[in-house]
Design a protein around this motif. Sequence first.
Motif, short mmCIF file in Angstrom:
data_model
loop_
_atom_site.label_atom_id
_atom_site.label_comp_id
_atom_site.label_asym_id
_atom_site.label_seq_id
_atom_site.Cartn_x
_atom_site.Cartn_y
_atom_site.Cartn_z
N MET A 126 13.88 -33.46 -47.34
CA MET A 126 14.65 -32.26 -47.67
C MET A 126 14.76 -31.33 -46.48
SD MET A 126 14.25 -29.52 -50.80
CE MET A 126 14.73 -30.71 -52.03
N VAL A 127 13.69 -31.17 -45.71
CA VAL A 127 13.71 -30.29 -44.54
C VAL A 127 14.78 -30.74 -43.55
CG1 VAL A 127 12.44 -29.67 -42.44
CG2 VAL A 127 11.36 -29.42 -44.67
N PHE A 128 14.82 -32.03 -43.25
CA PHE A 128 15.78 -32.50 -42.25
C PHE A 128 17.20 -32.55 -42.80
CE2 PHE A 128 11.90 -34.02 -40.14
CZ PHE A 128 12.12 -33.46 -38.90
N PHE A 129 17.35 -32.80 -44.10
CA PHE A 129 18.70 -32.71 -44.65
C PHE A 129 19.22 -31.28 -44.55
CE2 PHE A 129 21.68 -31.68 -48.00
CZ PHE A 129 22.70 -32.58 -47.69
N ASN A 130 18.39 -30.30 -44.91
CA ASN A 130 18.81 -28.90 -44.83
C ASN A 130 19.18 -28.52 -43.40
OD1 ASN A 130 18.37 -28.54 -47.55
ND2 ASN A 130 16.36 -27.63 -47.31
N LEU A 131 18.44 -29.05 -42.43
CA LEU A 131 18.73 -28.79 -41.02
C LEU A 131 20.09 -29.34 -40.64
CD1 LEU A 131 17.85 -27.95 -38.12
CD2 LEU A 131 16.86 -30.24 -37.91
N PHE A 132 20.35 -30.60 -40.99
CA PHE A 132 21.63 -31.23 -40.64
C PHE A 132 22.79 -30.56 -41.38
CE2 PHE A 132 18.91 -35.28 -40.15
CZ PHE A 132 18.52 -34.88 -38.88
N ASP A 133 22.57 -30.18 -42.63
CA ASP A 133 23.60 -29.50 -43.41
C ASP A 133 23.97 -28.16 -42.78
OD1 ASP A 133 25.27 -28.94 -45.79
OD2 ASP A 133 23.71 -27.48 -46.25
N THR A 134 22.96 -27.41 -42.34
CA THR A 134 23.22 -26.11 -41.71
C THR A 134 23.98 -26.28 -40.41
OG1 THR A 134 21.17 -25.24 -42.66
CG2 THR A 134 22.15 -24.00 -40.86
N TYR A 135 23.59 -27.27 -39.62
CA TYR A 135 24.27 -27.55 -38.35
C TYR A 135 25.74 -27.89 -38.59
CZ TYR A 135 25.33 -29.85 -33.90
OH TYR A 135 25.90 -30.21 -32.70
N LEU A 136 26.02 -28.71 -39.59
CA LEU A 136 27.40 -29.06 -39.92
C LEU A 136 28.17 -27.84 -40.41
CD1 LEU A 136 26.78 -32.51 -41.66
CD2 LEU A 136 28.06 -32.13 -39.54
N ARG A 137 27.47 -26.92 -41.07
CA ARG A 137 28.13 -25.70 -41.54
C ARG A 137 28.66 -24.87 -40.37
NH1 ARG A 137 24.42 -21.77 -44.86
NH2 ARG A 137 23.52 -23.80 -45.36
N THR A 186 19.78 -37.80 -46.28
CA THR A 186 19.35 -37.32 -44.97
C THR A 186 19.80 -38.27 -43.87
OG1 THR A 186 17.39 -36.29 -45.97
CG2 THR A 186 17.35 -36.64 -43.58
N ILE A 187 19.61 -39.56 -44.08
CA ILE A 187 20.03 -40.56 -43.10
C ILE A 187 21.55 -40.57 -42.94
CG2 ILE A 187 20.13 -43.05 -42.64
CD1 ILE A 187 17.38 -43.23 -44.08
N LEU A 188 22.27 -40.48 -44.05
CA LEU A 188 23.74 -40.49 -43.99
C LEU A 188 24.28 -39.26 -43.27
CD1 LEU A 188 24.68 -41.81 -47.55
CD2 LEU A 188 24.88 -43.02 -45.37
N SER A 189 23.66 -38.09 -43.46
CA SER A 189 24.13 -36.88 -42.76
C SER A 189 23.90 -36.99 -41.26
CB SER A 189 23.43 -35.64 -43.33
OG SER A 189 22.04 -35.71 -43.14
N LEU A 190 22.79 -37.60 -40.85
CA LEU A 190 22.52 -37.80 -39.43
C LEU A 190 23.54 -38.77 -38.82
CD1 LEU A 190 20.72 -37.29 -36.98
CD2 LEU A 190 19.26 -39.18 -37.74
N ILE A 191 23.85 -39.83 -39.55
CA ILE A 191 24.86 -40.78 -39.07
C ILE A 191 26.21 -40.10 -38.91
CG2 ILE A 191 26.19 -42.84 -39.71
CD1 ILE A 191 23.64 -43.89 -41.08
N TYR A 192 26.56 -39.23 -39.85
CA TYR A 192 27.85 -38.51 -39.78
C TYR A 192 27.91 -37.61 -38.54
CZ TYR A 192 31.65 -35.37 -41.12
OH TYR A 192 32.80 -34.62 -41.13
N ILE A 193 26.81 -36.91 -38.26
CA ILE A 193 26.77 -36.05 -37.06
C ILE A 193 27.00 -36.89 -35.81
CG2 ILE A 193 25.26 -34.60 -35.65
CD1 ILE A 193 23.96 -33.64 -38.25
N LYS A 194 26.42 -38.08 -35.77
CA LYS A 194 26.61 -38.98 -34.64
C LYS A 194 28.07 -39.43 -34.54
CE LYS A 194 25.58 -41.99 -31.37
NZ LYS A 194 25.26 -41.54 -29.99
N LEU A 195 28.67 -39.76 -35.67
CA LEU A 195 30.04 -40.28 -35.68
C LEU A 195 31.06 -39.24 -35.22
CD1 LEU A 195 30.07 -42.40 -38.99
CD2 LEU A 195 30.03 -43.24 -36.62
N ILE A 196 30.80 -37.96 -35.51
CA ILE A 196 31.76 -36.92 -35.09
C ILE A 196 31.45 -36.40 -33.69
CG2 ILE A 196 32.24 -36.22 -37.47
CD1 ILE A 196 30.45 -33.77 -37.04
#
Length: 488
Positions: A126-137, A186-196
């Motif tokens: 949850m911590v790392f998903f929240n981090l990636f979600d905020t970054y994408l925001r 969490t893993i899928l959000s990290l992959i998305y950040i990499k893809l963009i």
Amino acid sequence: MGIVRRHSIRFSIIYYLGIILGYINTILLFPNFLEADQFGLTRMLLSVTIVISQFAQLGTQNMIIRYHPFFGKKILGVGIIICSLGLFVTLSLIVVFQQSILEIYNEKSPLFLEFFHLLIPFSITMVFFNLFDTYLRTLYKNIFSTFLSSVLVRVVWSALILLYYYEYLSFEQFILFYAYAYSIITILSLIYIKLIGQLTLTIHFNKDEYGHFKEIRSFSAFTILSGLSVFLINKVDILMLGSIEGLETVGIYAIASYMAAVIVVPGSAIARTAQSIVANAFKQENYLIIDNVYKKSALHQLILSAAAYILITLNYLNLMYFLPEEYHSSFTIFFYLGFSKIVDTGLGINGIILINSKYYKTDTIFSVVLLILTVITNLIFIPLLGGEGAAIATMLSLIIYNLLKYSFLKIKMSLDPFTPKTIVAITICLLSFIIPYFIPVFNNIFVDSLIRSSLMVSIFVPLIYFTKISTDINELIDQGIRLLKPNK
């Protein structure tokens, strides 16, 4: 408000889809397929994990949004380091004090003790998903992460409860997979950040960037308490109910709490995008934008959140029809919690403005006051009134907290979210509630809901439209009308 409106619409569509799935899970499946204490366990695990994650994040969510305009995508690497450190310290403390924590719940919530260990993997993901979600925001790219947290994880939970019901999973296996579901998103959000093309773990900074680090340390230290307090007010009631009343009461309270959460969806949609706009406006010292976003966000949040509150209030008992009898008494809890959400969203993005201004330390002070007030009021009201007492405590605390922020912004920054349109909006909301509320009750719940909802909408929408209190909402209505018209 163009960017805010576009992102809010997309966010709301996905989030409301998630709400429907959440209703299926929280109202239809979980309470009917699980015992009351088992259902309460799922709410406890989720609530405690959210609290732990707020400790472990060490203020990174607000830090990333505030300093992304200065650091760009390098801010993600900083966030990962801070979150890793926060997780190590927080989880170490939990292990050290595990026995003392368990003793609090030993008498009233023994089932929670059996699965206490699942809090560790649940919290990490949850911590790392929240981090990636905020970054994408900050990149205005959070639609995908919203889909993951609002839709996909709930689809996974739906599949798990059905597998348990049809005896493909034991209860122990169901809870295990329930806790690990967040690892998927969490893993899928990290992959998305990499893809963009926005993933970088660099820690090399130029001279100007290094100059902000001292400010970041101070900002993060203060906003840890601020962010934690805001999240705690939404979870401390459940945590205290679990220790004072037991998991069955937690399950009943969770039903009402979930229904109240629907009310803040429009506000969340607006706030998520507005936060990045406000952060950039402060960097540019453009206070006209801040004032404009503050006023429009308050008006729109009030209109949309109040509409959701009215519809749910009118139909609450009908919505509870499919639940076991013990959950039907949750209406009063919802009524108090829902009203607190209206106050919270109706006062606009006051917290976002405070935390991105030079007065961010004041926001921390107010948040600590909120936390103390919440704990004290829950200690007073829960023993007296149980779940209803927790709802009253939450309502009182949120009202006082928002009035403090409103008063401070008005005095120190001459910012006020209210305009004459606010009075018009409140009047429309009252009329839209009172008239449908007093019509006779129909025996058929579907007919009753259809008539009450239709009457409410037929009063609310035309009055909002013809009073022209919001050009943004009028444009949305006009677009809807054009879509309904046949092509010539």
